[in-house]
Design a protein around this motif. Structure first.
Motif, PDB file in Angstrom:
ATOM      1  N   PHE A   1      -6.762   5.649   9.289  1.00  0.00           N
ATOM      2  CA  PHE A   1      -6.246   6.573   7.848  1.00  0.00           C
ATOM      3  C   PHE A   1      -6.829   6.352   6.677  1.00  0.00           C
ATOM      4  O   PHE A   1      -7.883   5.753   6.593  1.00  0.00           O
ATOM      5  CB  PHE A   1      -5.279   5.678   7.502  1.00  0.00           C
ATOM      6  N   VAL A   2      -6.357   7.127   5.194  1.00  0.00           N
ATOM      7  CA  VAL A   2      -6.764   7.437   4.195  1.00  0.00           C
ATOM      8  C   VAL A   2      -5.937   6.552   3.324  1.00  0.00           C
ATOM      9  O   VAL A   2      -4.885   6.322   3.457  1.00  0.00           O
ATOM     10  CB  VAL A   2      -6.479   9.073   3.986  1.00  0.00           C
ATOM     11  N   SER A   3      -6.706   5.616   2.430  1.00  0.00           N
ATOM     12  CA  SER A   3      -6.187   4.743   1.726  1.00  0.00           C
ATOM     13  C   SER A   3      -5.569   5.429   0.758  1.00  0.00           C
ATOM     14  O   SER A   3      -5.770   6.453   0.229  1.00  0.00           O
ATOM     15  CB  SER A   3      -6.985   4.013   1.390  1.00  0.00           C
ATOM     16  N   TYR A   4      -4.472   4.912   0.164  1.00  0.00           N
ATOM     17  CA  TYR A   4      -3.760   5.143  -1.361  1.00  0.00           C
ATOM     18  C   TYR A   4      -4.740   4.575  -2.215  1.00  0.00           C
ATOM     19  O   TYR A   4      -5.618   3.441  -1.825  1.00  0.00           O
ATOM     20  CB  TYR A   4      -2.449   4.417  -1.480  1.00  0.00           C
ATOM     21  N   ALA A   5      -5.062   6.016  -3.048  1.00  0.00           N
ATOM     22  CA  ALA A   5      -5.919   5.522  -4.159  1.00  0.00           C
ATOM     23  C   ALA A   5      -4.930   4.763  -5.282  1.00  0.00           C
ATOM     24  O   ALA A   5      -4.158   5.831  -5.983  1.00  0.00           O
ATOM     25  CB  ALA A   5      -6.605   6.137  -4.292  1.00  0.00           C
ATOM     26  N   THR A   6      -5.352   4.244  -6.376  1.00  0.00           N
ATOM     27  CA  THR A   6      -4.328   3.845  -7.852  1.00  0.00           C
ATOM     28  C   THR A   6      -5.293   4.392  -8.539  1.00  0.00           C
ATOM     29  O   THR A   6      -6.448   5.189  -8.249  1.00  0.00           O
ATOM     30  CB  THR A   6      -4.579   2.565  -7.966  1.00  0.00           C
ATOM     31  N   PRO A   7      -4.775   5.321  -9.469  1.00  0.00           N
ATOM     32  CA  PRO A   7      -5.441   6.187 -10.184  1.00  0.00           C
ATOM     33  C   PRO A   7      -6.869   5.598 -11.198  1.00  0.00           C
ATOM     34  O   PRO A   7      -7.265   4.625 -11.482  1.00  0.00           O
ATOM     35  CB  PRO A   7      -4.429   6.117 -11.753  1.00  0.00           C
ATOM     36  N   GLY A   8      -7.510   6.584 -11.068  1.00  0.00           N
ATOM     37  CA  GLY A   8      -9.229   6.322 -11.450  1.00  0.00           C
ATOM     38  C   GLY A   8     -10.473   5.814 -10.186  1.00  0.00           C
ATOM     39  O   GLY A   8     -11.384   5.668 -10.598  1.00  0.00           O
ATOM     40  N   ALA A   9      -9.214   5.477  -9.385  1.00  0.00           N
ATOM     41  CA  ALA A   9     -10.464   4.710  -8.059  1.00  0.00           C
ATOM     42  C   ALA A   9     -10.299   6.225  -7.235  1.00  0.00           C
ATOM     43  O   ALA A   9      -9.865   7.532  -7.081  1.00  0.00           O
ATOM     44  CB  ALA A   9      -9.539   3.995  -7.768  1.00  0.00           C
ATOM     45  N   ARG A  10     -11.095   5.987  -5.840  1.00  0.00           N
ATOM     46  CA  ARG A  10     -11.074   6.819  -4.503  1.00  0.00           C
ATOM     47  C   ARG A  10     -10.007   6.861  -3.162  1.00  0.00           C
ATOM     48  O   ARG A  10     -10.003   5.560  -3.235  1.00  0.00           O
ATOM     49  CB  ARG A  10     -12.370   7.564  -4.646  1.00  0.00           C
ATOM     50  N   ASN A  11      -9.924   7.707  -2.665  1.00  0.00           N
ATOM     51  CA  ASN A  11      -9.184   7.335  -1.652  1.00  0.00           C
ATOM     52  C   ASN A  11     -10.673   7.223  -0.683  1.00  0.00           C
ATOM     53  O   ASN A  11     -11.719   7.693  -0.777  1.00  0.00           O
ATOM     54  CB  ASN A  11      -8.560   8.613  -1.288  1.00  0.00           C
ATOM     55  N   SER A  12     -10.074   6.442   0.369  1.00  0.00           N
ATOM     56  CA  SER A  12     -11.238   5.482   1.293  1.00  0.00           C
ATOM     57  C   SER A  12     -10.553   5.687   2.843  1.00  0.00           C
ATOM     58  O   SER A  12     -10.087   5.466   3.105  1.00  0.00           O
ATOM     59  CB  SER A  12     -11.688   4.304   1.506  1.00  0.00           C
ATOM     60  N   LEU A  13     -11.895   6.657   4.148  1.00  0.00           N
ATOM     61  CA  LEU A  13     -11.229   6.520   5.094  1.00  0.00           C
ATOM     62  C   LEU A  13     -11.529   5.004   5.370  1.00  0.00           C
ATOM     63  O   LEU A  13     -12.283   3.833   5.123  1.00  0.00           O
ATOM     64  CB  LEU A  13     -12.314   7.166   6.056  1.00  0.00           C
ATOM     65  N   GLN A  14     -10.162   4.248   6.424  1.00  0.00           N
ATOM     66  CA  GLN A  14     -10.379   2.917   6.578  1.00  0.00           C
ATOM     67  C   GLN A  14      -9.432   3.042   8.031  1.00  0.00           C
ATOM     68  O   GLN A  14      -8.993   4.027   8.538  1.00  0.00           O
ATOM     69  CB  GLN A  14      -8.804   1.982   5.925  1.00  0.00           C
ATOM     70  N   PHE A  15      -9.716   1.576   9.020  1.00  0.00           N
ATOM     71  CA  PHE A  15      -9.437   1.452  10.584  1.00  0.00           C
ATOM     72  C   PHE A  15      -9.014   0.807  10.331  1.00  0.00           C
ATOM     73  O   PHE A  15      -9.506  -0.702   9.911  1.00  0.00           O
ATOM     74  CB  PHE A  15     -10.537   1.745  11.570  1.00  0.00           C
ATOM     75  N   TYR A  16      -7.683   0.417  10.830  1.00  0.00           N
ATOM     76  CA  TYR A  16      -6.604  -0.445  11.714  1.00  0.00           C
ATOM     77  C   TYR A  16      -6.916  -0.616  13.098  1.00  0.00           C
ATOM     78  O   TYR A  16      -6.559   0.213  13.862  1.00  0.00           O
ATOM     79  CB  TYR A  16      -5.695  -0.703  11.623  1.00  0.00           C
ATOM     80  N   ARG A  17      -7.087  -2.302  13.425  1.00  0.00           N
ATOM     81  CA  ARG A  17      -7.541  -1.975  14.970  1.00  0.00           C
ATOM     82  C   ARG A  17      -7.063  -3.035  15.369  1.00  0.00           C
ATOM     83  O   ARG A  17      -6.162  -3.435  15.069  1.00  0.00           O
ATOM     84  CB  ARG A  17      -9.359  -2.995  15.224  1.00  0.00           C
ATOM     85  N   PHE A  18      -5.962  -2.910  16.269  1.00  0.00           N
ATOM     86  CA  PHE A  18      -4.823  -3.124  17.542  1.00  0.00           C
ATOM     87  C   PHE A  18      -5.229  -4.188  17.904  1.00  0.00           C
ATOM     88  O   PHE A  18      -4.226  -5.012  17.494  1.00  0.00           O
ATOM     89  CB  PHE A  18      -4.218  -1.360  18.871  1.00  0.00           C
ATOM     90  N   SER A  19      -6.602  -4.682  18.304  1.00  0.00           N
ATOM     91  CA  SER A  19      -6.537  -5.592  18.967  1.00  0.00           C
ATOM     92  C   SER A  19      -6.308  -6.815  17.809  1.00  0.00           C
ATOM     93  O   SER A  19      -6.260  -8.260  18.379  1.00  0.00           O
ATOM     94  CB  SER A  19      -7.480  -5.646  19.638  1.00  0.00           C
ATOM     95  N   THR A  20      -7.042  -6.760  16.670  1.00  0.00           N
ATOM     96  CA  THR A  20      -7.133  -8.069  15.225  1.00  0.00           C
ATOM     97  C   THR A  20      -5.955  -7.984  14.939  1.00  0.00           C
ATOM     98  O   THR A  20      -6.293  -8.103  13.761  1.00  0.00           O
ATOM     99  CB  THR A  20      -9.015  -7.953  15.614  1.00  0.00           C
ATOM    100  N   ALA A  21      -5.183  -6.509  14.307  1.00  0.00           N
ATOM    101  CA  ALA A  21      -4.216  -6.509  13.525  1.00  0.00           C
ATOM    102  C   ALA A  21      -5.250  -6.472  11.827  1.00  0.00           C
ATOM    103  O   ALA A  21      -4.988  -6.797  10.939  1.00  0.00           O
ATOM    104  CB  ALA A  21      -3.530  -7.799  13.187  1.00  0.00           C
ATOM    105  N   GLU A  22      -6.834  -6.156  12.032  1.00  0.00           N
ATOM    106  CA  GLU A  22      -7.251  -6.038  10.826  1.00  0.00           C
ATOM    107  C   GLU A  22      -7.270  -4.737   9.970  1.00  0.00           C
ATOM    108  O   GLU A  22      -7.994  -3.664  11.218  1.00  0.00           O
ATOM    109  CB  GLU A  22      -8.542  -6.672  11.281  1.00  0.00           C
ATOM    110  N   THR A  23      -7.975  -4.490   8.951  1.00  0.00           N
ATOM    111  CA  THR A  23      -8.020  -3.053   8.627  1.00  0.00           C
ATOM    112  C   THR A  23      -9.854  -3.409   8.212  1.00  0.00           C
ATOM    113  O   THR A  23     -10.175  -4.445   8.057  1.00  0.00           O
ATOM    114  CB  THR A  23      -7.335  -3.329   7.637  1.00  0.00           C
TER     115      THR A  23
END
Length: 680
Positions: A616-638
Motif C-alpha cells: 500500500f501507499v501510506s497516507y502522507a501528512t502535509p510537507g511529507a511524502r508518500n511511501s510504499l509499504q508492505f503489511y505481512r499477514f503472518s506477523t501483522a507487521e508493516t
C-alpha cells in the motif's frame, strides 16, 4: 457496442423499439431520442448498426429516471391515452397563445432569458495570480474587492489561507499550520473567513478574522474525499451569518450529507442524506435555497437545489437541475438568485463554465418538471473551483476561477528477491492524466485509464509500456478503474455511460456488456464468477463472464460501508477499504464478522493484496511524502519499502511474481487564479 448475447436475448424486461421506449417513459419518440443523445438515456443498438433498431431495459430506465429526478414518471399505458399534466400542459397553452398571435410575450421571455444568463460583451479575462506553486479554492469577498484562496507555495507543501485585494500583487497570509487549510468562505459582513483544516480522514472547521488575528476552531467534521476531487467550495455562510453549511459523515451506518453548523456553539443539524456524498453548498441570496453538488459516481456529479424554510429547515426534497452525467462542480448563485453557474466536463480533461436558469416566472425551480433549463456555455477556457460576485456592490460583476495544470503518470519500481527496492522510473506517461494501472494475470500487459485523447478511456500497454492500444471509446462518459479477470480474458471497469455502472469487455476488444445499473470500483472473485463493486457498501454480482442479464442479481456484501474490495489469493477472505482513517478491513468471503487490518492507507485505490500480505501507499501528512509499504499477514507487521518522489495518485498494482510495483504519482500539479471582469 453491446455484446451479441445481450443483443439477442429477448427478456420480459426489454423494450424493442423507440416506440416502446417512448410509451414506457410517457414521452414522444422525438423527446426520447433527444434524451439518449444529450442526457445519456440507456438505449442499446443491435450489431447490424441500423439506426432504428434499438432496445432498452425497463430496469435501466427506472434507475435513469430516479437519478434524473422523475420519480413515478412512467407507465405501461399508451402515451396517447395519458393526460397532459404539469409543465407539458403549460407548454401546450403557451404554444396556443403563440398561434393566436401573442408574439410579444415570446420576445420578452427570450430577452429576459438572454439578458439574465449571458455575460456582457465587454467581459475581460486576465490572470489574477501567477505565483509559484498552486492557488486553489478562490472565494470573493461580499463587496467583490478581495479574494481569499488556498495556496501551496511549493510542490508537496501544505496549503495555507491568503487574501489578495483585486489589483494587488501582495497577498496577505492568514494561516501557518502544518496541515492543509482549504476552502475559505467569507462571512456575509466580510469580517471573518471560515475554512477546513484537514486531518487524516477528518477536518476541523476554523474561523479566522479576514484582517488577520487569532483563529478559533469551531468543530470537527468528516467530509468524504477531503483530499480527493475538487467539487467546489467546502463551506458557505447563511445570509444572516448564523450558520455554516458543510459536508459531514457521521459514524456508520449514518449516511453522509450536508449539515448546518453553528459558528458560535459548534452544534450541527442535518440537511441532506446521500450514499456517496453531497458537496460544495451555496446559499441563494435570499437564503431560501441551497445549491450543492451530489456525487453519484467518482467521476459523475450533478447540481441539486434544496428548498429551505425561513428557519433553514429543508422545505422539501432537493431538486436536480443538471443531468449531464459528467463531473459537475462549483455551483455559485447570480446576485438576483435567478441563475446558477457551475463547472462541468470530464475530470482531468477540458472543462467549461455553464449557467443555468433557476427562476421560472410564476415560481418554481427546474429539475422536477418535465423539461429542464438548458445550460448556456460561457467560454472561459478550462475551469475548476470558482467564485462569483455579481456586481451587487457596484464593481461591475466579477468571477474568479482556477486554471489547473495537472499531470499524473504511471511509474514502475522493481523489487529484488528479498523485497528491496530498485530505482523507480516512469513507465507510461503523457501530458494528460494516466492512472489506475493493473497488471494482467500473466504479467505481460497493463490495463490503465488515460485522458490522452481528451477523454478518459481504458487502454492497454505492453509490459515495457511500449505498445499501446485503446479499448474504449465512450467520448465524454469517462471509463476508469480497470480490473482483469483471473483468466486474463475479460476486463471489468466503471463508467458513467448511460448512468454510473460496472461494465465488462473482452480484453482483446469487441464484446462489451453493462453488468450493473449503478456502482463503481469493480474487482473479481478468484474463481472469476463474481464481481465486487462499491455502492453504499461493498456489493457483489454473480454470474458467468461476461454476465447475462438473467444472472445480474447484485447483493450487499458488507453491512457497515466499504468501497474497493479484493479477495485473498485463496479466495477465502475479502479485504476492503473504508475512508475512516484510511483503513483496510477484512471479513470471510463466505460472509461473517468484520475486523480492521491496518490504517494509514492513502486512498481507496492505493493498495493491493498478494498471497503474503498487502502492499500500500501510506497516507502522507502535509510537507511529507508518500511511501510504499508492505503489511505481512503472518506477523501483522508493516515494513517501509521506499519513498515516492511526488504525491501519489490513483492506482497500485503488483506483478504476479511480486517483483514489480506499478503506482501513479502526480508529476505536475499547479493552478493559477483567473479574473473575469464585467460579468453579469
Amino acid at each position: 457496442m453491446a455484446s451479441p448475447d445481450l443483443q439477442n436475448a429477448r427478456a420480459p424486461d426489454r423494450l424493442d423499439s423507440w416506440k416502446e421506449i417512448a410509451v414506457y417513459l410517457r414521452r414522444g419518440e422525438r423527446t426520447v431520442r433527444r434524451w439518449e443523445e444529450t442526457e445519456g438515456l440507456p438505449v442499446h443498438r443491435h450489431s447490424h448498426q441500423k439506426q432504428a433498431t434499438v432496445y432498452a431495459f425497463r430496469s435501466e430506465l427506472d434507475v435513469w429516471l430516479e437519478r434524473r429526478g422523475d420519480h413515478g414518471n412512467r407507465s405501461d399505458e399508451p402515451a396517447a391515452a395519458l393526460p397532459v399534466v404539469g409543465r407539458q400542459r403549460r407548454t401546450g397553452l403557451w404554444i396556443a397563445c403563440l398561434a393566436a398571435g401573442v408574439a410579444a410575450i415570446a420576445t420578452s421571455v427570450w430577452f429576459f432569458r438572454a439578458s439574465s444568463l449571458r455575460p456582457e460583451r465587454s467581459v475581460t479575462v486576465t490572470p489574477l495570480t501567477s505565483f509559484p506553486g498552486s492557488e486553489r479554492y478562490p472565494s470573493l469577498s461580499p463587496d467583490g474587492t478581495q479574494v481569499a484562496f488556498s495556496w501551496a507555495r511549493q510542490e508537496g507543501g501544505d496549503y495555507d489561507i491568503y487574501t489578495l485585494p483585486i489589483g494587488s500583487h501582495n497577498p496577505r497570509r492568514l494561516t501557518e499550520a502544518t496541515a492543509d487549510d482549504i476552502g475559505p468562505a467569507w462571512s456575509p459582513d466580510g469580517r471573518w473567513i471560515a475554512f477546513l483544516r484537514t486531518a487524516q480522514g477528518a477536518a476541523d472547521v476554523v474561523i479566522v478574522p479576514a484582517a488577520g488575528g487569532p483563529e478559533r476552531t469551531v468543530a470537527r467534521v468528516n467530509p468524504p474525499n477531503v483530499s480527493g476531487p475538487q467539487y467546489g467550495g467546502w463551506l458557505t455562510w447563511s445570509p444572516d451569518g448564523q450558520w455554516l453549511a458543510v459536508p459531514d459523515m457521521l459514524a456508520p451506518p449514518e449516511p453522509r450529507g450536508l449539515f448546518l453548523l453553528s459558528p458560535r456553539s459548534g452544534g450541527k443539524r442535518r440537511l441532506t442524506s446521500i450514499g456517496l456524498g453531497d458537496f460544495a453548498p451555496a446559499f441563494s441570496p435570499d437564503g431560501r435555497s441551497l445549491a450543492f453538488v451530489r456525487s453519484n459516481a467518482f467521476t459523475a456529479s450533478d447540481v441539486f437545489v434544496l428548498p429551505l424554510s425561513e428557519e433553514y429547515q429543508a422545505a422539501g426534497p432537493p431538486r436536480q437541475i443538471t443531468f449531464d452525467g459528467k463531473f459537475t462542480t462549483s455551483p455559485a448563485w447570480s446576485g438576483d438568485g435567478r441563475s446558477i453557474l457551475f463547472s462541468s466536463g470530464e475530470m482531468w480533461c477540458a472543462r467549461k463554465v455553464y449557467q443555468v436558469r433557476t427562476f421560472i416566472p410564476g415560481g418554481g425551480i427546474p429539475g422536477g418538471d418535465r423539461e429542464r433549463a438548458e445550460p448556456l456555455p460561457i467560454d472561459l477556457d478550462e475551469a475548476s473551483v470558482f467564485a462569483l460576485n455579481s456586481g451587487r456592490s457596484g464593481n461591475g460583476g466579477r468571477l474568479v476561477y482556477g486554471k489547473p495544470q495537472f499531470d499524473p503518470n504511471i511509474w514502475l519500481m522493481e523489487l529484488t528477491a528479498d523485497g528491496k527496492p530498485g530505482i523507480a522510473r516512469t513507465l507510461i506517461s503523457s501530458t494528460r492524466a494516466d492512472h489506475s494501472p493493473q497488471f494482467s494475470p500473466d504479467g505481460q500487459w497493463i490495463a490503465f485509464a488515460s485522458s490522452r485523447t481528451g477523454h478518459q478511456e481504458i487502454w492497454l500497454a505492453s509490459r515495457d509500456g511500449a505498445e499501446l492500444k485503446q479499448l474504449t471509446a465512450f467520448a465524454d462518459k469517462p471509463a476508469g478503474t480497470p480490473r482483469w479477470s483471473p483468466d486474463g480474458r475479460w476486463i471489468a471497469f466503471d463508467s458513467t455511460q448511460g448512468g454510473p455502472g460496472i461494465f465488462v469487455m473482452d480484453a482483446a476488444g469487441g464484446a462489451l456488456r453493462r453488468v450493473t445499473v449503478r456502482g463503481r470500483i469493480p474487482s473479481w472473485s478468484r474463481d472469476g464468477l463474481s464481481i465486487y463493486y462499491a455502492g453504499r457498501q461493498v456489493m457483489k454480482v454473480a454470474g458467468t463472464p461476461p454476465f447475462t442479464a438473467k444472472e445480474q442479481a447484485p447483493k450487499p456484501f458488507t453491512a457497515n460501508g466499504g468501497s474497493a474490495a479484493f479477495e485473498s489469493a485463496d479466495g477465502k477472505t475479502l479485504y476492503y477499504y473504508k475512508p475512516e482513517g484510511g483503513s483496510i478491513w477484512q471479513m470471510p468471503a463466505a460472509g461473517g464478522a468484520e475486523r480492521i487490518v491496518l490504517k494509514g492507507v492513502h486512498d481507496w485505490s492505493t493498495w493491493a493484496v498478494t498471497d503474503r500480505g498487502i502492499y500500500f501507499v501510506s497516507y502522507a501528512t502535509p510537507g511529507a511524502r508518500n511511501s510504499l509499504q508492505f503489511y505481512r499477514f503472518s506477523t501483522a507487521e508493516t515494513r517501509r519499502i521506499a519513498e515516492i518522489g511526488k504525491p501519489a495518485f490513483i492506482g497500485l498494482s503488483v506483478s504476479p511474481d511480486g517483483r514489480s510495483i506499478l503506482y501513479t504519482q502526480v508529476d505536475r500539479d499547479e493552478s493559477d487564479l483567473m479574473l473575469v471582469e464585467n460579468f453579469r
